[in-house]
Design an enzyme around this catalytic site. Structure first.
Site, mmCIF file in Angstrom:
data_model
loop_
_atom_site.group_PDB
_atom_site.id
_atom_site.type_symbol
_atom_site.label_atom_id
_atom_site.label_comp_id
_atom_site.label_asym_id
_atom_site.label_seq_id
_atom_site.Cartn_x
_atom_site.Cartn_y
_atom_site.Cartn_z
ATOM 1 N N ASP A 1 33.621 113.002 45.315
ATOM 2 C CA ASP A 1 32.542 112.173 44.775
ATOM 3 C C ASP A 1 33.087 111.102 43.834
ATOM 4 O OD1 ASP A 1 29.972 111.362 44.463
ATOM 5 O OD2 ASP A 1 29.361 113.002 43.158
ATOM 6 N N ASN B 1 23.900 112.215 54.105
ATOM 7 C CA ASN B 1 24.417 110.854 53.902
ATOM 8 C C ASN B 1 23.885 109.839 54.914
ATOM 9 O OD1 ASN B 1 27.705 111.923 52.704
ATOM 10 N ND2 ASN B 1 25.912 111.308 51.550
HETATM 11 C C1 FPP Z 1 30.996 110.406 47.777
HETATM 12 O O1 FPP Z 1 31.125 109.358 46.848
HETATM 13 C C2 FPP Z 1 31.871 110.165 48.891
HETATM 14 C C3 FPP Z 1 31.453 110.052 50.184
HETATM 15 C C4 FPP Z 1 30.062 110.185 50.607
HETATM 16 C C5 FPP Z 1 32.408 109.741 51.248
HETATM 17 C C6 FPP Z 1 33.773 110.331 51.110
HETATM 18 C C7 FPP Z 1 34.604 109.635 52.096
HETATM 19 C C8 FPP Z 1 35.902 109.333 51.969
HETATM 20 C C9 FPP Z 1 36.775 109.759 50.856
HETATM 21 C C10 FPP Z 1 36.520 108.489 52.989
HETATM 22 C C11 FPP Z 1 36.330 108.989 54.351
HETATM 23 C C12 FPP Z 1 37.138 110.193 54.587
HETATM 24 C C13 FPP Z 1 37.665 110.447 55.754
HETATM 25 C C14 FPP Z 1 38.469 111.682 55.958
HETATM 26 C C15 FPP Z 1 37.503 109.521 56.853
HETATM 27 P P1 FPP Z 1 29.880 108.461 46.555
HETATM 28 O O2 FPP Z 1 29.798 107.387 47.583
HETATM 29 O O3 FPP Z 1 28.650 109.313 46.457
HETATM 30 O O4 FPP Z 1 30.240 107.848 45.168
HETATM 31 P P2 FPP Z 1 29.253 107.553 43.957
HETATM 32 O O5 FPP Z 1 28.701 108.890 43.518
HETATM 33 O O6 FPP Z 1 30.158 106.938 42.948
HETATM 34 O O7 FPP Z 1 28.216 106.608 44.465
#
Ligand code: FPP
Length: 231
Positions: free
Chosen positions: A2, A50
């Site tokens: 996250d 998501n």
């Molecule tokens: C959460 O941070 C993260 C995600 C929903 C995506 C995680 C994806 C990756 C690290 C890249 C893709 C991975 C692979 C293996 C292809 P957030 O977007 O909720 O962050 P925030 O809370 O700061 O908004």
């Protein structure tokens, strides 16, 4: 994993730049985990929930996955990583599905570390799909039978669950498997979660007493001596 979005926003970059940096962080953490003798790493890359994000972020995450597979899989393979993708593939495009399948086939016999990437995954989805499978087979639903058909049946339950980004909840991750996991919450945003942060988490884990429902004395009879000090 996250905090990618906030990492990017702080730098006046589009959120997707944070997800790209998140892939770099993941690569670094997998290598660090191998060096530290960790045998299984499971990451939450895309949750069943998501899909409700803006369409360009959803398609951006799919593109990053396909791109990362194309660019990183042969290196991960050389390093002995067994890749597994956990989650429903039904709603994924053919391109994404074949990328996941190809990576799994290529790395299937690697034994250095298992990297489970939860993609289009939810803990509730997993329990429901497992129960549906047993029902279709007309098998009784027990803890043991469910455990056999859950999507992480190839791995032991996690010892430690780390959530980055400051939130203190599981958000539908590994609900069944988390029963006795130690939970660790880090304020670091995922792209900033480095080897030092991992070592801090492992250090704290090493000091936790895991009782699995037993009393402290049952688990470690000598944990207190007559002088009351911990040993
Ligand atoms: C959460 O941070 C993260 C995600 C929903 C995506 C995680 C994806 C990756 C690290 C890249 C893709 C991975 C692979 C293996 C292809 P957030 O977007 O909720 O962050 P925030 O809370 O700061 O908004």
């Amino acid at each position: 994993m996250d905090g990618n979005g906030r990492w990017a926003t702080k730098r006046h970059l589009p959120r997707i730049a944070g997800h790209k940096q998140g892939v770099e962080s993941l690569k670094r953490l997998v290598r660090a985990s191998v060096q530290r003798g960790v045998s299984v790493v499971t990451v939450f890359a895309f949750s069943s929930e998501n899909w409700s994000r803006p369409a360009d972020e959803v398609s951006g995450l799919m593109d990053i996955l396909v791109f990362a597979l194309g660019r990183e899989v042969s290196q991960l393979h050389q390093e002995g990583v067994q890749l597994r993708f956990i989650g429903s593939r039904e709603a994924l495009s053919e391109k994404v599905r074949s990328g996941l399948h190809g990576a799994e086939v290529l790395t299937a016999t690697n034994t250095r570390i298992v990297l489970n990437v939860c993609f289009n995954y939810g803990g509730r989805w997993d329990v429901a799909q497992a129960a549906a499978r047993l029902a279709a087979l007309q098998e009784p639903i027990t803890e043991a039978s469910l455990t056999r058909v859950l999507s992480l049946a190839h791995c032991p339950d996690p010892d430690l669950i780390i959530r980055t980004g400051g939130e203190k909840r599981l958000s539908n991750f590994l609900l069944w498997q988390a029963a006795y996991a130690e939970l660790y919450f880090s304020e670091a945003l995922w792209p900033d979660f480095d080897e030092v942060a991992l070592d801090e988490a492992l250090q704290e884990y090493a000091h936790r007493q895991r009782r699995f429902g037993k009393t402290p004395d049952q688990v470690s009879p000598s944990h207190q001596s007559a002088d009351g000090a911990d040993h």
